[in-house]
Design a protein around this motif. Structure first.
Motif, PDB file in Angstrom:
ATOM      1  N   ASP A  81       0.833  -1.222   0.000  1.00 40.33           N
ATOM      2  CA  ASP A  81       0.000   0.000   0.000  1.00 40.33           C
ATOM      3  C   ASP A  81       0.864   1.268   0.000  1.00 40.33           C
ATOM      4  O   ASP A  81       0.351   2.384  -0.108  1.00 40.33           O
ATOM      5  N   ASP A 163       2.826   4.534   8.892  1.00 33.93           N
ATOM      6  CA  ASP A 163       1.805   3.730   9.578  1.00 33.93           C
ATOM      7  C   ASP A 163       1.662   4.099  11.050  1.00 33.93           C
ATOM      8  O   ASP A 163       0.725   3.655  11.719  1.00 33.93           O
ATOM      9  N   GLN A 220      -0.424   7.521   7.158  1.00 34.55           N
ATOM     10  CA  GLN A 220      -0.762   6.943   5.855  1.00 34.55           C
ATOM     11  C   GLN A 220      -2.202   6.417   5.801  1.00 34.55           C
ATOM     12  O   GLN A 220      -2.735   6.207   4.709  1.00 34.55           O
ATOM     13  N   HIS A 221      -2.814   6.211   6.960  1.00 34.22           N
ATOM     14  CA  HIS A 221      -4.209   5.756   7.004  1.00 34.22           C
ATOM     15  C   HIS A 221      -4.976   6.587   8.022  1.00 34.22           C
ATOM     16  O   HIS A 221      -4.469   6.842   9.115  1.00 34.22           O
TER      17      HIS A 221
HETATM   18 FE   LIG Z   1       0.081   1.217   5.586  1.00 40.38          FE
END
Ligand SMILES: [Fe+2]
Ligand SMILES: [Fe+2]
Length: 251
Positions: A81, A163, A220-221
């Motif tokens: 991802d 992350d 990132q999320h």
């Molecule tokens: Fe990720």
């Protein structure tokens, strides 16, 4: 569906988040944020994402700057991802691709053949000039990947944390900014406990992060955090028991 938002703009320097959601597979879909920093005619793309989102990210970048202005593409770690599109980007633009040194040899498995433009980050990280300012690659090893970096932009004071701080939800960064940490903590907990390697690493990263004046943390999320909510996250993360600390739960 693609969403985008300018999260910093002082006239010469701009940061944009691109996020995707998928209404058809909302339950199983993990929303991903891709970031672009532009200063005049230089740009850096951060964690460009998987092969399946390549076309949309390329179009998004092109709407803000000429693709030839892309000087760097940064991959915080090796996950699909994050880096699944590395081969596509290597042929579509002349940007130098910045990756943790630990993952260089694995990149050919994503179809990358040309290593001439790879800039491999040593464990301690690096500081590079970017226009009048600098970009600081901060070690984030084992959070979650064994070779992993966060990126601090000295001009916008945004910490692109990869992350770290990710909330596992279909809510994406372009939509959700400045949320309450307590509201999203539940969506972070399971992910951080299992994917992050241990409290020792969390503490080391928080110490590094505190050396920088951070206005926004951009993972990132999920959602972005700033101010007091970012501070609450740091306190939570530096005390989190995770990974190896919880070994008896999985063995
Ligand atoms: Fe990720
Ligand atoms: Fe990851």
């Amino acid at each position: 569906m693609q969403n985008e938002k300018v999260i910093y703009d002082d006239g010469d320097h701009k940061c944009i988040v691109f996020s995707f959601d998928n209404e058809e597979t909302e339950e199983s879909f993990l929303a991903v944020n891709q970031y672009l920093i532009i200063q005049n005619k230089s740009a850096i793309l951060i964690d460009p994402g998987s092969q399946s989102s390549y076309d949309e990210v390329f179009d998004g970048v092109s709407r803000y700057t000429d693709i030839d202005n892309l000087k760097y593409i940064f991959y915080s770690h090796q996950d699909p991802d994050v880096a699944g599109s590395i081969a596509n980007w290597s042929v579509s633009c002349g940007a130098r691709q910045i990756v943790p040194k630990l993952w260089m040899r694995f990149m050919s498995h994503y179809g990358l053949m040309n290593f001439n433009r790879i800039l491999a980050l040593e464990d301690k990280g690096a500081k590079i000039h970017f226009g009048e300012d600098y970009l600081h690659f901060i070690p984030a090893h084992f959070l979650h990947s064994p070779g992993n970096f966060s990126l601090y932009d000295s001009r916008s004071k945004i910490l692109f944390s990869g992350d770290i701080g990710a909330s596992i939800t279909s809510v994406y960064g372009a939509k959700n900014q400045n949320v309450n940490f307590d509201e999203i903590k539940e969506n972070m907990e399971g992910f951080h406990k299992r994917y992050m390697a241990g409290n020792k690493f969390c503490k080391a990263w928080v110490k590094k992060a505190r050396e920088h004046d951070v206005q926004i943390m951009a993972p990132q999320h999920g959602s972005l955090l700033s101010g007091e909510e970012y501070e609450k996250f740091l306190s939570w993360f530096e005390n989190l028991k995770c990974g190896g600390d919880l070994i008896d739960e999985i063995y």
